[in-house]
Structure formats: C-alpha cells, structure tokens
Scaffold this active site. Structure first.
Site, PDB file in Angstrom:
ATOM      1  N   LYS A 150       0.296  -1.228   0.340  1.00  0.00           N
ATOM      2  CA  LYS A 150       0.176   0.197   0.334  1.00  0.00           C
ATOM      3  C   LYS A 150       1.136   1.207  -0.034  1.00  0.00           C
ATOM      4  O   LYS A 150       2.030   1.448   0.935  1.00  0.00           O
ATOM      5  CB  LYS A 150      -0.976  -0.156   0.735  1.00  0.00           C
ATOM      6  N   ASP A 167      -7.282   4.487  -4.668  1.00  0.00           N
ATOM      7  CA  ASP A 167      -7.860   4.019  -2.853  1.00  0.00           C
ATOM      8  C   ASP A 167      -8.447   5.242  -3.156  1.00  0.00           C
ATOM      9  O   ASP A 167      -8.269   6.315  -4.111  1.00  0.00           O
ATOM     10  CB  ASP A 167      -6.951   3.617  -2.163  1.00  0.00           C
TER      11      ASP A 167
END
Ligand code: NDP
Ligand code: 2IT
Length: 453
Positions: free
Chosen positions: A126, A166
């Site tokens: 991430k 995201d």
C-alpha cells in the site's frame, strides 16, 4: 486476550509507537490466529507472525511540487512493500491529508490477507501521500502525481509491485501516474491497475469493489435463504466504492437510503434511484462537489452536517436491514454498532478497509449477525485488478460479461472459504476468523516453503 497475543501486542506497540490503526489491524488478526497456532507449532517455530507483521520494505520519500500560483509545496510519499510470498506487491495508493506511516501499514497488512483470499497470485502493499487533492486544479494534481512517480518508479514494476487507486486516487490520478512511469521507463507495461479502458484498463475494475461488497452480502444472505431484494440499506461515503455499491443494490432491487462525505450525510427515504445516482456520480467525479447538493436537488432528502462533537455518526441510526460502510477506517464505533443493531441491521458488508472498531466488531459477532469484514467483502476491487494484470500479460481484453462472471465467482469462492474455515476452526458464522485464518494459511505456507527470507 490470551498470553501469547498480549505479549505480541505489547511488542508491536513498543516497536511501532504512534500507529494505533496498525496495532488495531494486527490485534484483530492475531486474535483469530490463536485458533491456528496451537494446531501448527511449525508456524511459531518459523516465527511466521513476527515476520508477517514486519514490512519487507518501507519506502518514504519527499514529493516537491509547484501550485498554479508558483508556490512550492513538499508532501511525504510512501510505499509499504509488506509481503511478496505469493506474488508481486499489490495494493492501492491513498492521497489524503490524514495519511501517515501507521495508516498505510495497517492497509498494507490487511491487503496481504485480502489478496491471498482472492485466489490470485498477489502479494500485499500500500502507498500514498499526505496530499489533499480537494480544491486542487487538474494541473496541480498532474504535477503532484508526476513528482510522486518521479521517485516511486524506481521501486515498482509489473513483476515487482503494482499500485492502484484508493481514497483520493481515481481514474484521473492513475492516468497521470501511469503517464509519468511510461515516460521514465520508456516501457508500456501493466505497472498499475485501474487504467483507462483504451490503454490497458479492465472493464468492471471501477465497479468491482462496490459490486463485490454487494455480491458478498448476497452470499451471506443465501446462508439464511434470503436475498437483497426489498432490503433497505445504509451506505456511507460517496466515492468509488459507495457509488457502485448503490448501483448494484439498485440492480438487485434493494433500496439504498444514505450516502455521505466528510461534510455530512444525506438521508433519502424514497431511495436512491438511477437518476439520483447519476447525479451523485457527476457531482463527485466531474464537478467534485459536496454531498449536501443532493438534498438541494431532490425533494424529500435531508442533509445532516457532520458534527465532530457527537460520539456517534447519525447515518448509522436509521431503520434498515443492511449496512455498507464505504468511506474510511473506524467510521463505525461501539455506539454506532449498537445503534445499527437496535435499528434492525443484520447484514454488514465492509466496502471500506477496517471501517468498524474492535468494540464494534465484537458487538456484531456477539449478536451473530451476518458480518463480512473488509478483507473478504471488499476484495472484489483488488481481485479485478488481478484480472487486469492477467489481461495485460496476455495482451488481450475480456468482455464485461467475462470479467463480471469471474468477479462474481471469486466473491462466491471467498465467501465459501471464509464460511468453511470459520466452521473448521470452531467458530461457525464468524467471517472475521474465517477470513483471517484462510488468508493467513495461504501466505504462511508459502513463507514456510520459501525459507528464511
Ligand atoms: P474515494 O476517494 O473515491 O471516496 C472516499 C469517500 O469517503 C468520499 O466520499 C470521502 O469524502 C469519504 N471519506 C474519506 N475519508 C473520510 C474521512 N476521514 N471522514 C469522512 N469521510 C471520508 O475512495 P474509495 O471509494 O476508493 O475508498 C473508500 C474506502 O474503500 C476506503 O476505505 C478504501 O480503502 C476502501 N477500498 C477501496 C477500494 C477501491 O478499489 N477503490 C478497494 C477496497 C477498499 P470526502 O470526499 O469528503 O473526503
Ligand atoms: O484496498 C484495496 O483493496 C484497494 N484499494 C484496491 C487495491 C488494488 O490494487 O486494486
């Protein structure tokens, strides 16, 4: 908490101070794993937990950029390369002012287990930056994305690490990021997912997370011989995940009555129909406006501004059967969970990552409602990213029907594996344990096979 979990958590907190979200995500997983470790002493001996909570690599970098007035800014960029036991690092990028190391570590940690559940060969990662795209011009966003990629490009690649979107990173940002990567490397590869449909993107990727969360809820309901048709649903957020959650709910004959953003939420008792959803999509994706405009436009809908002084979110205090939290982490606290249960909600499918606090989750589990944790329920997004990678590698594009069928089958398989695993380890109906254990076993076994690396 048993002794092993307490000792491990004390160590995690001492070693990773000021990272409460990371502590929370680790605690939830290791509590589930207590059920496994007693049966598998080899994982303890192999220090699998100690290794799985330590990122393989953390990259932090300066992102300098210039605004339209010529003023200079410096943001902080990150990429957490958490675990590559079962495939290249894979996971989104988040651009939001709240982004910090602990939040991205929690997201990268959850991603490892989620990606393992998808059945596709993807490790976990991430990244992101504490940059706020809100109120910025397209040129400013482009310059920021280019500056961000000027550093990130040396750490990623189609077989190394494949970022995606995201919060705050959607089609526009992916385009700018991909463009700069291509220029720097002089290579057109599937280095990112969520690409535009004419340049390597997969159909259904924009829809996939929301559709998947609804498919997961449908599968949970099937275990009680019920369906979504006719159910009233509370949805939070109004971004990518929330929009396509509502889209699929409409298709299945359910009624979504709420949406939100950081300024507050709307309640529309009549339900959000196709026309109203189209308005929200234009408002959020093109005009980048606030959700209050929904209540200005549609009679009968009300807007309630966010009130930071409140100890609960009134969005979760309406009569409904289902809830789809689709905004951000910890948006359902213990009081919200109690309100949901009191209002008759018995299906919660987490579109967002870790939207429910540990106390909230425990209430759902005690009440034995159908609770689909984010790792399982929102895995459709990254699963379809995996399908985009597969299409890129083969240099072909599948049709909508092909991708949607694969997405549906993946969500059905994830549900079935979580359900079966929860039962096998003595906690039937507990999808939290099912998801954590099933995801863990796949990654842990790969780590054992590959030796001490
Ligand atoms: P978007 O940026 O498209 O939308 C985010 C939405 O959540 C916006 O409405 C935003 O409001 C709201 N929001 C974000 N942060 C906060 C906050 N701190 N307080 C209140 N509201 C907030 O993001 P996505 O829809 O892509 O992501 C939503 C959630 O789903 C996240 O938890 C993400 O990690 C998760 N997720 C996303 C996937 C994907 O494929 N995109 C896949 C799996 C999970 P505002 O505009 O006012 O900030
Ligand atoms: O949290 C997530 O799973 C995502 N933001 C999607 C990640 C991806 O690589 O598609």
């Amino acid at each position: 908490m048993n002794d092993h979990v307490s000792a491990l958590m004390a160590d995690v907190k001492a070693k990773n101070p000021s990272e409460p979200e990371f502590h929370q995500a680790v605690q939830e997983v290791v509590e589930s794993l207590s059920l496994v470790l007693d049966q598998h002493p080899e994982y303890r001996k192999g220090k699998i937990i100690e290794r799985i909570i330590e990122p393989e690599r953390v990259i932090m970098f300066r992102v300098p950029w210039q605004d339209d007035q010529g003023e200079l800014h410096v943001n902080r960029g990150f990429r957490i390369q958490m675990n590559s036991a079962i495939g290249p690092y894979k996971g989104g990028l988040r651009f939001h002012p709240s982004v910090n190391l602990g939040i991205l570590k929690f997201l990268a940690f959850e991603q490892v287990f989620k990606n393992a559940l998808t059945t596709l060969p993807m490790g976990g990662g991430k990244g992101g930056a504490d940059f706020d795209p809100k109120g910025k011009s397209d040129s400013e966003v482009m310059r920021f994305c280019q500056a961000f990629m000027c550093e990130l490009f040396r750490h990623i690649g189609p077989d190394t690490d494949v970022p995606a979107g995201d919060i705050g990173v959607g089609a526009r940002e992916i385009g700018f990021l991909f463009g700069m990567y291509k220029r720097l490397k002089n290579e057109f590869t599937g280095v990112m997912t969520g690409k535009g449909l004419t340049w390597g993107g997969s159909v259904i990727r924009p829809e996939a997370t929301g559709y998947g969360a609804v498919y997961f809820a449908g599968e949970m309901l099937k275990t009680r011989k019920e369906e979504l048709k006719g159910k009233t649903c509370l949805v939070s957020g109004s971004g990518n995940v929330a929009q396509y959650t509502v889209d699929k709910l409409i298709s299945l004959g359910a009624k979504a009555v709420t949406l939100s953003d950081s300024t507050g939420y709307i309640y529309d008792e009549a339900g959000i129909n196709r026309e109203k959803l189209a308005f929200v999509m234009d408002l959020k994706n093109n005009r980048r406006g606030r959700i209050s405009e929904y209540a200005d436009k549609f009679k009968g809908a009300t807007f309630t501004p966010a009130d930071p002084a409140l100890d609960h979110n009134p969005l979760w205090d309406h009569k409904a059967e289902c809830a789809f939290p689709s905004a951000t982490q910890n948006e359902i606290n213990a009081k919200d969970a109690a309100n949901l249960l009191r209002n008759g909600v018995y299906v919660v499918s987490e579109g967002a990552n870790m939207p429910t606090t540990i106390d909230g989750v425990n209430q759902f589990l005690e009440a034995k409602i159908l609770f689909g944790p984010g790792k399982a329920a929102n895995a459709g997004g990254v699963a379809t990213s995996g399908l985009e990678m597969a299409q890129n590698s083969m240099r072909i594009s599948w049709t909508r029907e092909e991708v949607d069928t694969r997405l549906f089958n993946i969500m059905r398989t994830i549900h079935e594996v979580c359900h079966r695993t929860a039962e096998k380890y003595g906690t039937p109906g507990n999808y939290v344990n099912g998801a954590n254990i099933a995801g863990f076993l796949k990654v842990a076994n790969a780590m054992m096979d590959q030796g001490l690396v």
